[in-house]
Design an enzyme around this catalytic site. Structure first.
Site, PDB file in Angstrom:
ATOM      1  N   GLU A  43       0.859  -1.172   0.000  1.00 47.61           N
ATOM      2  CA  GLU A  43       0.000   0.000   0.000  1.00 47.61           C
ATOM      3  C   GLU A  43       0.900   1.229   0.000  1.00 47.61           C
ATOM      4  O   GLU A  43       2.008   1.212   0.540  1.00 47.61           O
ATOM      5  CB  GLU A  43      -0.866  -0.039   1.261  1.00 47.61           C
ATOM      6  CG  GLU A  43      -1.794   1.144   1.466  1.00 47.61           C
ATOM      7  CD  GLU A  43      -2.506   1.086   2.817  1.00 47.61           C
ATOM      8  OE1 GLU A  43      -3.571   1.698   2.929  1.00 47.61           O
ATOM      9  OE2 GLU A  43      -1.986   0.448   3.761  1.00 47.61           O
ATOM     10  N   LYS A 109      -9.828   0.915  -1.657  1.00 44.22           N
ATOM     11  CA  LYS A 109      -9.927   0.447  -0.274  1.00 44.22           C
ATOM     12  C   LYS A 109     -11.280   0.807   0.327  1.00 44.22           C
ATOM     13  O   LYS A 109     -11.699   1.965   0.326  1.00 44.22           O
ATOM     14  CB  LYS A 109      -8.790   1.070   0.531  1.00 44.22           C
ATOM     15  CG  LYS A 109      -8.673   0.598   1.971  1.00 44.22           C
ATOM     16  CD  LYS A 109      -7.465   1.277   2.623  1.00 44.22           C
ATOM     17  CE  LYS A 109      -7.226   0.849   4.041  1.00 44.22           C
ATOM     18  NZ  LYS A 109      -6.068   1.563   4.629  1.00 44.22           N
ATOM     19  N   CYS A 145      -4.689  -3.555   3.655  1.00 44.47           N
ATOM     20  CA  CYS A 145      -4.320  -3.187   5.016  1.00 44.47           C
ATOM     21  C   CYS A 145      -5.471  -3.307   6.031  1.00 44.47           C
ATOM     22  O   CYS A 145      -5.802  -4.399   6.466  1.00 44.47           O
ATOM     23  CB  CYS A 145      -3.731  -1.778   5.003  1.00 44.47           C
ATOM     24  SG  CYS A 145      -2.707  -1.381   6.457  1.00 44.47           S
TER      25      CYS A 145
END
Length: 256
Positions: A43, A109, A145
């Site tokens: 990321e 995300k 993440c």
């Protein structure tokens, strides 16, 4: 049996996209030399958190993504990397680009890091769609993440057929965070009954509440067993995904 050679390029990025591209390019070349058909970068490969994300954000046809696309084509490898692209509301999207021979996909995300004193949503607009793509007859899912804390996303990716889930991260350091990372990567592989390739930024001293990295990139099998794990420093993890195992696990334990 369908197998896939994969790599996680555990690097550390800073505020300069040009320097970060050079670091990423070197790591991708090492992965290709090791025989990987797919390589994950972390990321925030474009620019580390703590950078002015609005200033560095680029569309997916911008110079950074275009350079990764050319590199992937030149090396015949699929690259997955974390970028920031402008959003319609003045913030940015925290986006994964997957690009390479026969592959072009992107994932924004969904779960933003509003935790441990951080407020990712102040600068980042959330995505809403799950994303999978096919590579060599293997379904690959994408997550980023903080998504690791949301089991339902990984169960949904497993139900969508993902046999490998790639999770680039910039996991913030702190008390217990290494243990949480290890636990969550293993648990989410088990939830999805899928291989999971997690690629974190290498360990970087914390700066305020900005998440940077702890390393510990890993390849986890569909039973939640760790097949390979890196330490904290910059390094390259290479392993093989065997999708026959995912099918066998799902047949024996039909939780999906």
């Amino acid at each position: 049996m369908t197998s896939l050679r994969v790599a996680a390029a555990q690097i550390s990025t800073g505020p300069d996209p040009v320097a970060n591209l050079a670091t990423a390019t070197e790591a991708v070349r090492r992965a290709a030399d090791a025989g990987a058909a797919l390589v994950a970068l972390p990321e925030a490969t474009l620019a580390a958190f703590g950078t002015d994300l609005r200033a560095v954000a680029e569309p997916l046809d911008g110079p950074f993504a275009t350079a990764l696309r050319k590199l992937a084509a030149d090396l015949s490898i699929v690259i997955i990397a974390g970028l920031f692209e402008p959003s319609d509301d003045g913030r940015v999207h925290n986006t994964l680009l997957a690009t390479g021979p026969g592959v072009e996909a992107s994932y924004r995300k969904i779960h933003l890091y509003d935790a441990f004193g951080s407020r990712e949503s102040d600068l980042v607009a959330p995505g809403k769609d799950l994303v999978t793509f096919e590579l060599n007859d293997i379904q690959v899912g994408l997550a980023t993440c903080y998504d690791l804390r949301f089991a339902a996303q990984f169960t949904a990716l497993g139900r969508a057929g993902a046999e490998l889930i790639v999770v680039p991260a910039s996991w913030g350091a702190g008390p217990g965070k290494e243990e949480q990372w290890d636990l969550l990567t293993r648990a989410r592989a088990s939830d999805a009954q899928s291989w999971l390739l997690a690629c974190d930024q290498s360990w970087t001293p914390p700066v305020g509440t900005d998440p940077l990295g702890i390393g510990r990139s890993a390849l986890i099998d569909p039973l939640g067993h760790t097949r390979a794990r890196l330490a904290a420093e910059a390094d390259l993890l290479v392993g093989t995904v065997d999708t026959e195992l995912a099918g066998a696990v799902r047949a024996r334990v039909p939780i999906l």
